[in-house]
Design a protein around this motif. Structure first.
Motif, mmCIF file in Angstrom:
data_model
loop_
_atom_site.group_PDB
_atom_site.id
_atom_site.type_symbol
_atom_site.label_atom_id
_atom_site.label_comp_id
_atom_site.label_asym_id
_atom_site.label_seq_id
_atom_site.Cartn_x
_atom_site.Cartn_y
_atom_site.Cartn_z
ATOM 1 N N SER A 1 -0.082 9.515 5.301
ATOM 2 C CA SER A 1 0.012 8.381 6.067
ATOM 3 C C SER A 1 -0.635 7.297 5.547
ATOM 4 O O SER A 1 -1.158 6.516 6.210
ATOM 5 N N THR B 1 -2.375 4.138 4.782
ATOM 6 C CA THR B 1 -2.388 2.545 5.175
ATOM 7 C C THR B 1 -3.445 1.998 4.889
ATOM 8 O O THR B 1 -3.721 0.905 5.255
ATOM 9 N N PHE C 1 3.239 8.949 1.835
ATOM 10 C CA PHE C 1 4.085 8.007 2.447
ATOM 11 C C PHE C 1 4.938 8.249 3.307
ATOM 12 O O PHE C 1 5.927 9.546 3.132
ATOM 13 N N CYS D 1 6.700 2.824 5.370
ATOM 14 C CA CYS D 1 7.073 2.126 4.141
ATOM 15 C C CYS D 1 8.193 1.259 4.315
ATOM 16 O O CYS D 1 8.553 0.446 3.399
ATOM 17 N N VAL E 1 1.348 -1.489 2.672
ATOM 18 C CA VAL E 1 1.695 -0.228 2.292
ATOM 19 C C VAL E 1 2.554 -0.186 1.067
ATOM 20 O O VAL E 1 2.303 0.679 -0.038
ATOM 21 N N ILE F 1 1.968 1.501 -2.838
ATOM 22 C CA ILE F 1 3.169 2.500 -3.593
ATOM 23 C C ILE F 1 3.291 1.778 -4.710
ATOM 24 O O ILE F 1 3.297 2.755 -5.681
ATOM 25 N N VAL G 1 10.648 4.218 -1.139
ATOM 26 C CA VAL G 1 9.720 4.857 -2.246
ATOM 27 C C VAL G 1 10.331 4.466 -3.582
ATOM 28 O O VAL G 1 9.931 3.782 -4.417
#
Length: 271
Positions: free
Chosen positions: A168, A170, A188, A192, A200, A204, A243
């Protein structure tokens, strides 16, 4: 948005491994229905995560309920003050079971401060040592504790051979880069997809796909467009979709790499 107007869950050609959820916290569906819904969404394995001395046995038992379910053993920083030598012994013993794939969820949480910070640091260190001794990866929770997370992980750079995941994610770019450089993965989830989570998405963008794994953290952090509903593994394709969009890569190509990442980390015998 009414339920009938919400998008159906996309199903991709590449199966997805759910690397982090809490099956024993789900309330809306039975375990059988949760698994069935996940299978229908293309999920092939589910890792359910231990968080406290009270649910170590529960997680272990869940791994016996379905061939899809795997688990971890560990104590979350929120419950660090419940950690004891007996708990440590139990984690060590039960983590040697075949269907336990990591030590976690462990780490530091200075946002809620549910436990004394020094106790959090000691319990995190102790469980990292268990993982190093058992040659298992770790599932790390780090919130508002980037500097201390890095400082403690540095003590294990040469002994924690399987590394792990900061789930997770962050945190800031410094912790992200340190984790990537050390061979960790970043996990993730539905965050997101949130409008407010550009920080976030920036992480990525900077994270090589080879260091990304996917999770839901169900029943929390349900992705858009089902935010507000109890999360479940079946919603993981929405995370995958976002993502891939942020990384500007075809979703099936991304999923193929991420699936292999998940296998390399948690199921090395299948790699």
């Amino acid at each position: 948005m009414s339920k009938r107007n919400k998008r159906e869950i996309p199903v991709f050609d590449t199966p997805i491994i759910e690397t982090h959820c809490h099956l024993d916290y789900l309330k809306e569906n039975t375990l059988d229905d949760t698994i069935k819904n996940a299978q229908n969404a293309g999920i092939e394995r589910i890792i359910t995560i231990a968080v406290s001395p009270e649910n170590l046995d529960t997680v272990l038992d869940l791994t016996q309920q379905s061939s899809m379910i795997w688990g971890t053993q560990g104590v979350h920083p929120h419950d660090a003050e419940k950690y004891s030598p007996d708990t440590a012994t139990k984690i060590r013993r039960q983590a040697m079971q075949e269907r336990i794939v990591a030590i976690g969820e462990i780490g530091l949480d200075y946002y809620y401060d549910n436990a004394d910070r020094e106790i959090q640091r000691q319990v995190f260190h102790d469980q990292l040592q268990i993982a190093a001794d058992l040659d298992l990866p770790v599932v790390i929770h780090s919130r508002d504790a980037d500097d201390d997370t890095i400082e403690i992980l540095k003590r294990f750079e040469s002994t924690l051979s399987k590394k792990g995941v900061i789930h997770s994610f962050t945190s800031g770019p410094e912790l992200a880069q340190y984790a990537i450089d050390q061979g960790f993965y970043l996990g993730f989830n539905g965050i997101c997809t949130f409008n407010t989570a550009e920080n976030v998405r920036d992480i990525i963008r900077m994270t090589p796909v080879e260091h990304i794994i996917l999770e839901t953290d169900a029943p929390y952090l349900t992705p858009v467009p089902y935010r507000g509903k109890e999360n479940a593994s079946c919603y993981l394709p929405f995370v995958a979709e976002k993502v891939a969009e942020v990384k500007e890569i075809a979703v099936n190509n991304m999923l193929s790499i991420v699936r292999q990442n998940s296998i390399n980390l948690f199921f090395p015998k299948d790699a």
